[in-house]
Motif scaffolding. Structure first.
Motif, PDB file in Angstrom:
ATOM      1  N   VAL A  97       0.838  -1.189   0.000  1.00  0.00           N
ATOM      2  CA  VAL A  97       0.000   0.000   0.000  1.00  0.00           C
ATOM      3  C   VAL A  97       0.884   1.254   0.000  1.00  0.00           C
ATOM      4  CG1 VAL A  97      -1.814   1.128   1.297  1.00  0.00           C
ATOM      5  CG2 VAL A  97      -1.508  -1.340   1.466  1.00  0.00           C
ATOM      6  N   PRO A  98       0.619   2.222  -0.874  1.00  0.00           N
ATOM      7  CA  PRO A  98       1.423   3.452  -0.837  1.00  0.00           C
ATOM      8  C   PRO A  98       0.992   4.355   0.315  1.00  0.00           C
ATOM      9  CG  PRO A  98      -0.205   3.592  -2.570  1.00  0.00           C
ATOM     10  CD  PRO A  98      -0.381   2.235  -1.940  1.00  0.00           C
ATOM     11  N   LEU A  99       1.763   5.414   0.560  1.00  0.00           N
ATOM     12  CA  LEU A  99       1.440   6.334   1.655  1.00  0.00           C
ATOM     13  C   LEU A  99       0.454   7.400   1.188  1.00  0.00           C
ATOM     14  CD1 LEU A  99       2.042   7.376   4.566  1.00  0.00           C
ATOM     15  CD2 LEU A  99       3.818   8.790   3.550  1.00  0.00           C
ATOM     16  N   PHE A 100      -0.758   7.362   1.749  1.00  0.00           N
ATOM     17  CA  PHE A 100      -1.731   8.449   1.621  1.00  0.00           C
ATOM     18  C   PHE A 100      -2.110   8.802   3.034  1.00  0.00           C
ATOM     19  CE2 PHE A 100      -2.818   5.974  -2.285  1.00  0.00           C
ATOM     20  CZ  PHE A 100      -2.531   6.963  -3.202  1.00  0.00           C
ATOM     21  N   LEU A 101      -2.395  10.075   3.294  1.00  0.00           N
ATOM     22  CA  LEU A 101      -2.672  10.457   4.682  1.00  0.00           C
ATOM     23  C   LEU A 101      -4.159  10.686   4.914  1.00  0.00           C
ATOM     24  CD1 LEU A 101       0.289  12.932   5.264  1.00  0.00           C
ATOM     25  CD2 LEU A 101       0.233  10.448   5.506  1.00  0.00           C
ATOM     26  N   SER A 102      -4.657  10.215   6.048  1.00  0.00           N
ATOM     27  CA  SER A 102      -6.045  10.504   6.435  1.00  0.00           C
ATOM     28  C   SER A 102      -6.160  11.970   6.819  1.00  0.00           C
ATOM     29  CB  SER A 102      -6.450   9.666   7.649  1.00  0.00           C
ATOM     30  OG  SER A 102      -6.596   8.335   7.307  1.00  0.00           O
ATOM     31  N   ASP A 124      -3.406   1.680  14.686  1.00  0.00           N
ATOM     32  CA  ASP A 124      -3.576   2.045  13.283  1.00  0.00           C
ATOM     33  C   ASP A 124      -2.650   1.132  12.488  1.00  0.00           C
ATOM     34  OD1 ASP A 124      -3.698   3.092  10.768  1.00  0.00           O
ATOM     35  OD2 ASP A 124      -3.240   5.164  11.327  1.00  0.00           O
ATOM     36  N   GLY A 126      -0.586   0.276   9.602  1.00  0.00           N
ATOM     37  CA  GLY A 126       0.005   1.087   8.530  1.00  0.00           C
ATOM     38  C   GLY A 126      -0.263   2.535   8.856  1.00  0.00           C
ATOM     39  N   ALA A 127       0.395   3.016   9.910  1.00  0.00           N
ATOM     40  CA  ALA A 127       0.011   4.311  10.508  1.00  0.00           C
ATOM     41  C   ALA A 127       0.577   5.519   9.773  1.00  0.00           C
ATOM     42  CB  ALA A 127       0.467   4.346  11.962  1.00  0.00           C
ATOM     43  N   SER A 131      -1.083  10.363  11.231  1.00  0.00           N
ATOM     44  CA  SER A 131      -2.179  11.333  11.025  1.00  0.00           C
ATOM     45  C   SER A 131      -3.414  11.006  11.855  1.00  0.00           C
ATOM     46  CB  SER A 131      -2.594  11.377   9.558  1.00  0.00           C
ATOM     47  OG  SER A 131      -1.480  11.459   8.752  1.00  0.00           O
ATOM     48  N   GLU A 149       3.836   0.646  11.592  1.00  0.00           N
ATOM     49  CA  GLU A 149       4.229   1.108  10.252  1.00  0.00           C
ATOM     50  C   GLU A 149       5.515   0.419   9.821  1.00  0.00           C
ATOM     51  OE1 GLU A 149       2.955   3.213   7.712  1.00  0.00           O
ATOM     52  OE2 GLU A 149       4.753   2.385   6.798  1.00  0.00           O
ATOM     53  N   ARG A 150       5.548   0.011   8.567  1.00  0.00           N
ATOM     54  CA  ARG A 150       6.709  -0.728   8.063  1.00  0.00           C
ATOM     55  C   ARG A 150       7.753   0.191   7.405  1.00  0.00           C
ATOM     56  NH1 ARG A 150       5.611  -6.258   4.982  1.00  0.00           N
ATOM     57  NH2 ARG A 150       4.789  -5.041   3.275  1.00  0.00           N
ATOM     58  N   HIS A 173       7.141  -2.467  12.156  1.00  0.00           N
ATOM     59  CA  HIS A 173       7.102  -3.855  11.703  1.00  0.00           C
ATOM     60  C   HIS A 173       5.927  -4.091  10.756  1.00  0.00           C
ATOM     61  CE1 HIS A 173       4.732  -4.482  15.643  1.00  0.00           C
ATOM     62  NE2 HIS A 173       3.907  -4.238  14.665  1.00  0.00           N
ATOM     63  N   ASN A 174       5.913  -5.289  10.207  1.00  0.00           N
ATOM     64  CA  ASN A 174       4.818  -5.713   9.352  1.00  0.00           C
ATOM     65  C   ASN A 174       3.638  -6.081  10.254  1.00  0.00           C
ATOM     66  OD1 ASN A 174       3.078  -7.091   7.719  1.00  0.00           O
ATOM     67  ND2 ASN A 174       4.629  -8.480   6.880  1.00  0.00           N
ATOM     68  N   PHE A 175       2.498  -5.407  10.113  1.00  0.00           N
ATOM     69  CA  PHE A 175       1.399  -5.673  11.055  1.00  0.00           C
ATOM     70  C   PHE A 175       0.833  -7.090  10.939  1.00  0.00           C
ATOM     71  CE2 PHE A 175      -0.732  -3.126   7.613  1.00  0.00           C
ATOM     72  CZ  PHE A 175      -1.492  -4.151   7.073  1.00  0.00           C
ATOM     73  N   PHE A 189      -6.256   2.170   6.879  1.00  0.00           N
ATOM     74  CA  PHE A 189      -6.493   2.864   5.611  1.00  0.00           C
ATOM     75  C   PHE A 189      -5.465   2.272   4.646  1.00  0.00           C
ATOM     76  CE2 PHE A 189      -5.871   7.248   3.379  1.00  0.00           C
ATOM     77  CZ  PHE A 189      -6.602   6.809   2.290  1.00  0.00           C
TER      78      PHE A 189
HETATM   79  C1  LIG Z   1      -2.613   4.720   2.912  1.00  0.00           C
HETATM   80  S1  LIG Z   1      -1.324   4.839   4.142  1.00  0.00           S
HETATM   81  C2  LIG Z   1      -2.272   5.232   5.572  1.00  0.00           C
HETATM   82  C3  LIG Z   1      -1.504   6.038   6.604  1.00  0.00           C
HETATM   83  C4  LIG Z   1      -2.278   6.334   7.882  1.00  0.00           C
HETATM   84  N1  LIG Z   1      -2.915   5.148   8.422  1.00  0.00           N
HETATM   85  C5  LIG Z   1      -3.329   7.374   7.667  1.00  0.00           C
HETATM   86  O1  LIG Z   1      -4.519   7.004   7.716  1.00  0.00           O
HETATM   87  O2  LIG Z   1      -2.981   8.537   7.456  1.00  0.00           O
HETATM   88  C6  LIG Z   1      -0.915   3.110   4.350  1.00  0.00           C
HETATM   89  C7  LIG Z   1       0.376   2.853   5.108  1.00  0.00           C
HETATM   90  O3  LIG Z   1       0.411   1.461   5.433  1.00  0.00           O
HETATM   91  C8  LIG Z   1       1.768   1.027   5.439  1.00  0.00           C
HETATM   92  N2  LIG Z   1       1.738  -0.432   5.311  1.00  0.00           N
HETATM   93  C9  LIG Z   1       1.251  -1.161   4.278  1.00  0.00           C
HETATM   94  N3  LIG Z   1       1.354  -2.482   4.531  1.00  0.00           N
HETATM   95  C10 LIG Z   1       1.919  -2.595   5.769  1.00  0.00           C
HETATM   96  C11 LIG Z   1       2.276  -3.711   6.581  1.00  0.00           C
HETATM   97  N4  LIG Z   1       2.054  -4.950   6.183  1.00  0.00           N
HETATM   98  N5  LIG Z   1       2.799  -3.459   7.804  1.00  0.00           N
HETATM   99  C12 LIG Z   1       2.999  -2.185   8.230  1.00  0.00           C
HETATM  100  N6  LIG Z   1       2.690  -1.091   7.489  1.00  0.00           N
HETATM  101  C13 LIG Z   1       2.152  -1.290   6.264  1.00  0.00           C
HETATM  102  C14 LIG Z   1       2.388   1.762   4.251  1.00  0.00           C
HETATM  103  O4  LIG Z   1       3.796   1.854   4.392  1.00  0.00           O
HETATM  104  C15 LIG Z   1       1.685   3.131   4.344  1.00  0.00           C
HETATM  105  O5  LIG Z   1       2.452   4.033   5.082  1.00  0.00           O
END
Ligand SMILES: C[S@@+](CC[C@H](N)C(=O)[O-])C[C@H]1O[C@@H](n2cnc3c(N)ncnc32)[C@H](O)[C@@H]1O
Length: 252
Positions: A97-102, A124, A126-127, A131, A149-150, A173-175, A189
């Motif tokens: 998943v790419p980084l988009f902010l809530s 959260d 993938g935090a 945000s 967050e990874r 870490h990887n959630f 998200f």
């Molecule tokens: C769309 S962003 C959402 C950021 C934040 N939750 C927000 O709402 O603003 C998704 C985030 O999930 C992280 N991510 C995706 N897969 C992950 C995983 N398996 N473990 C940890 N983080 C992960 C990505 O690096 C990215 O920063």
């Protein structure tokens, strides 16, 4: 695989445009050439069923390369750009998943939901830069908040933002390696691609009665308890799922 598909889109688009330039002098014009190549790249991306967030990347890739060449930037700028992008979009190249902010509106609604749920623990998945997790930890000091967050750079930013909050932990870490049973409310998200695996893990591990909030993307085969419309720039939808006994029996 994702990066190979993206490279295939760009390379094929370049070859097609070079072919047109060989046949028609109009394509020798740099603007026409770049526009045509980018359009082909987007078309290829559709054909290869890449996620829609690749469209701006394909549109801007060759024009950006062209601009950088004409500006004759020093080589270290390219290296720095690659390093920063790698640290931010850590797993994206593998299809993550790419980084988009809530928005702050989403964070406000999550805070209200946590109050209503009387939650003690929150994560959260993938935090990003925190945000959602940071405002939650600030506004609700009795809730133990985890930002999982990874990607290194977003994780570092959220850890720095939360350094003075005793109820906040930023874990890098990887959630998927985390046990979800310890949380009262989980927020995510992510992307449509991630939802099947995430929601299966939620159903398997979250306790009965706990709440899963998915921003923007519904969990497949799971009927939400409520869908909240958020009046923000993205017109975000929050899907609320209540974990129930024998979760599989409520799938549709
Ligand atoms: C769309 S962003 C959402 C950021 C934040 N939750 C927000 O709402 O603003 C998704 C985030 O999930 C992280 N991510 C995706 N897969 C992950 C995983 N398996 N473990 C940890 N983080 C992960 C990505 O690096 C990215 O920063």
């Amino acid at each position: 695989m994702t990066i190979l598909r993206a490279l295939a889109c760009q390379t094929l688009a370049l070859l097609l445009t070079l072919g047109l330039a060989y046949l028609q002098p109009i394509f020798h014009n740099p603007i026409v050439f770049l526009f045509t190549q980018s359009s082909f790249a987007v078309g290829n991306s559709f054909l290869l069923r890449q996620p829609t967030w690749w469209i701006p990347i394909h549109l801007l890739f060759l024009p950006s390369v062209f601009i950088c060449f004409t500006l004759a930037l020093p080589a270290w700028i390219y290296l720095l750009t690659v390093i920063v992008l790698t640290l931010v979009f850590w797993g994206t190249i593998r299809g993550d998943v790419p980084l988009f902010l809530s928005s702050s509106e989403v964070a406000e609604v999550v805070i209200a939901l946590l109050k209503k749920e009387n939650a003690q623990t929150f994560v959260d998945l993938g935090a990003g830069v925190g945000s959602v997790a940071i405002p939650v930890a600030e506004k609700l000091p009795t809730v133990q908040v985890e930002a999982s967050e990874r990607a290194p750079l977003p994780w570092l930013i959220s850890a720095f933002r939360g350094r003075n909050l005793s109820n906040f932990t930023a874990s890098r870490h990887n959630f998927f390696t985390t046990d979800f049973s310890k949380y009262d409310v989980i927020f995510a998200f992510l992307s449509p691609l991630a939802m099947p695996e995430v929601s299966e893990k939620i159903k398997r591990e979250m306790r009965v009665g706990t709440l899963f909030i998915s921003s923007s993307f519904p969990a497949p085969n799971w009927h939400p308890e409520r869908i909240l419309y958020i009046n923000d720039r993205r017109e975000t939808l929050l899907y609320l799922y209540r974990v129930q006994k024998n979760e599989t029996s409520q799938t549709v």
